[in-house]
Scaffold this motif. Structure first.
Motif, PDB file in Angstrom:
ATOM      1  N   TYR A   1      -0.657  -1.297  -7.366  1.00 38.69           N
ATOM      2  CA  TYR A   1      -1.200  -2.314  -6.263  1.00 38.69           C
ATOM      3  C   TYR A   1      -1.368  -3.669  -7.035  1.00 38.69           C
ATOM      4  O   TYR A   1      -1.014  -4.685  -6.520  1.00 38.69           O
ATOM      5  CB  TYR A   1      -2.566  -1.615  -5.748  1.00 38.69           C
ATOM      6  CG  TYR A   1      -2.744  -2.812  -4.648  1.00 38.69           C
ATOM      7  CD1 TYR A   1      -2.136  -2.706  -3.414  1.00 38.69           C
ATOM      8  CD2 TYR A   1      -3.646  -3.600  -4.556  1.00 38.69           C
ATOM      9  CE1 TYR A   1      -2.588  -3.578  -2.320  1.00 38.69           C
ATOM     10  CE2 TYR A   1      -4.142  -4.777  -3.700  1.00 38.69           C
ATOM     11  CZ  TYR A   1      -3.493  -4.251  -2.500  1.00 38.69           C
ATOM     12  OH  TYR A   1      -3.807  -5.357  -1.572  1.00 38.69           O
TER      13      TYR A   1
ATOM     14  N   LEU B   1       0.866  -1.369   0.253  1.00 39.41           N
ATOM     15  CA  LEU B   1       0.171  -0.205  -0.150  1.00 39.41           C
ATOM     16  C   LEU B   1       0.819   1.164  -0.036  1.00 39.41           C
ATOM     17  O   LEU B   1       0.494   2.226  -0.735  1.00 39.41           O
ATOM     18  CB  LEU B   1      -0.901  -0.164   1.292  1.00 39.41           C
ATOM     19  CG  LEU B   1      -2.231  -1.057   1.084  1.00 39.41           C
ATOM     20  CD1 LEU B   1      -2.718  -1.123   2.741  1.00 39.41           C
ATOM     21  CD2 LEU B   1      -3.325  -0.722   0.133  1.00 39.41           C
TER      22      LEU B   1
ATOM     23  N   LYS C   1     -10.847  -2.353   1.289  1.00 42.23           N
ATOM     24  CA  LYS C   1     -10.221  -2.527  -0.137  1.00 42.23           C
ATOM     25  C   LYS C   1     -11.175  -3.106  -0.928  1.00 42.23           C
ATOM     26  O   LYS C   1     -12.231  -3.532  -0.849  1.00 42.23           O
ATOM     27  CB  LYS C   1      -9.205  -3.959   0.234  1.00 42.23           C
ATOM     28  CG  LYS C   1      -8.696  -4.473  -0.962  1.00 42.23           C
ATOM     29  CD  LYS C   1      -7.535  -5.705  -0.544  1.00 42.23           C
ATOM     30  CE  LYS C   1      -6.397  -4.680  -0.182  1.00 42.23           C
ATOM     31  NZ  LYS C   1      -5.198  -5.830   0.393  1.00 42.23           N
TER      32      LYS C   1
END
Length: 239
Positions: free
Chosen positions: A80, A28, A114
């Motif tokens: 990500y 992250l 998330k």
């Protein structure tokens, strides 16, 4: 340990995901810094990232990047998604704790900020699907955590009566998780990832931090929380 009657054997435990059950800070932190730099901002320190990464991207990026937030979103997710499965790792004691709670026949669920599809990919990659009755993330409902839409869906799916919600636990690592648990009328639990006791107060061998003028029980990690629940279960004659 003197576990107060205020803490019943859970009839449901809802977990946060990032940095509650898995170690996602390095991924992250790298993704948000790549995004910040690309958008002309200064990179964040690890401490700044931990303080600022709590709400869902949809709820946090517009304030951070203004009208360019969709461009920033694409940069973040590209970074990500390129490594989130290859670098995925469970926090120490997480697997054993989930197995132990599962063996106690306590319903478990996940409610995270998330993105829901990424969250479920990670649950599957760790082989943890069997532990959870429900797994919900950002975008699965019209509003993200700390909205209670996901909590209500989980409670309904598990079959918890509204009158018994106070026997359910919400466990996470951030103020957003505590807010969600408190708002739902559940027992909020903070996992801190360290033995840092500064700012905590001790009562009956348990540590607490104060949120919204209420004491919230605090554990080093999910393993310590599992030990607490197992003792409650043993005292109450649960298998």
């Amino acid at each position: 340990m003197d576990n107060s009657p205020l803490y019943p054997v859970p009839n449901l435990i809802i977990f946060d995901w990032d940095n509650t059950l898995i170690n996602s800070w390095p991924i992250l932190h790298a993704a948000i810094n790549k995004t910040l730099i690309a958008m002309g901002h200064k990179a964040w320190s690890a401490q700044e990232a931990k303080r600022n990464i709590q709400k869902s991207l949809k709820d946090s990026f517009p304030a951070l990047f203004g009208q360019d937030w969709l461009k920033a979103k694409d940069i973040f997710y590209q970074s990500y998604e390129s490594c989130h499965l290859s670098e995925l790792s469970a926090l120490p004691s997480a697997t054993q704790s989930l197995q132990g709670l599962f063996d106690l026949s306590i319903p478990l669920a996940v409610f995270s900020n998330k993105r829901g599809d990424l969250l479920r990919e990670e649950v599957a990659a760790l082989g943890w699907q069997k532990y959870f009755r429900a797994v919900f993330g950002a975008g699965d409902f019209a509003e993200d955590k700390p909205s209670l839409l996901g909590v209500h869906e989980i409670v309904q799916k598990v079959g918890i009566l509204e009158a018994d919600i106070q026997k359910s636990y919400f466990i996470g690592d951030s103020p957003v998780d505590i807010e969600c648990g408190q708002s739902a009328g559940m027992i909020p639990v903070l996992v801190e990832g360290s033995l840092e006791k500064e700012g905590r107060n001790k009562q009956n061998n348990l540590y607490f931090r104060t949120f919204n003028e209420k004491n919230v029980v605090s554990f080093e990690n999910c393993g310590a929380f599992y030990n607490f629940v197992k003792e409650l279960s043993d005292k109450n004659g649960r298998p």
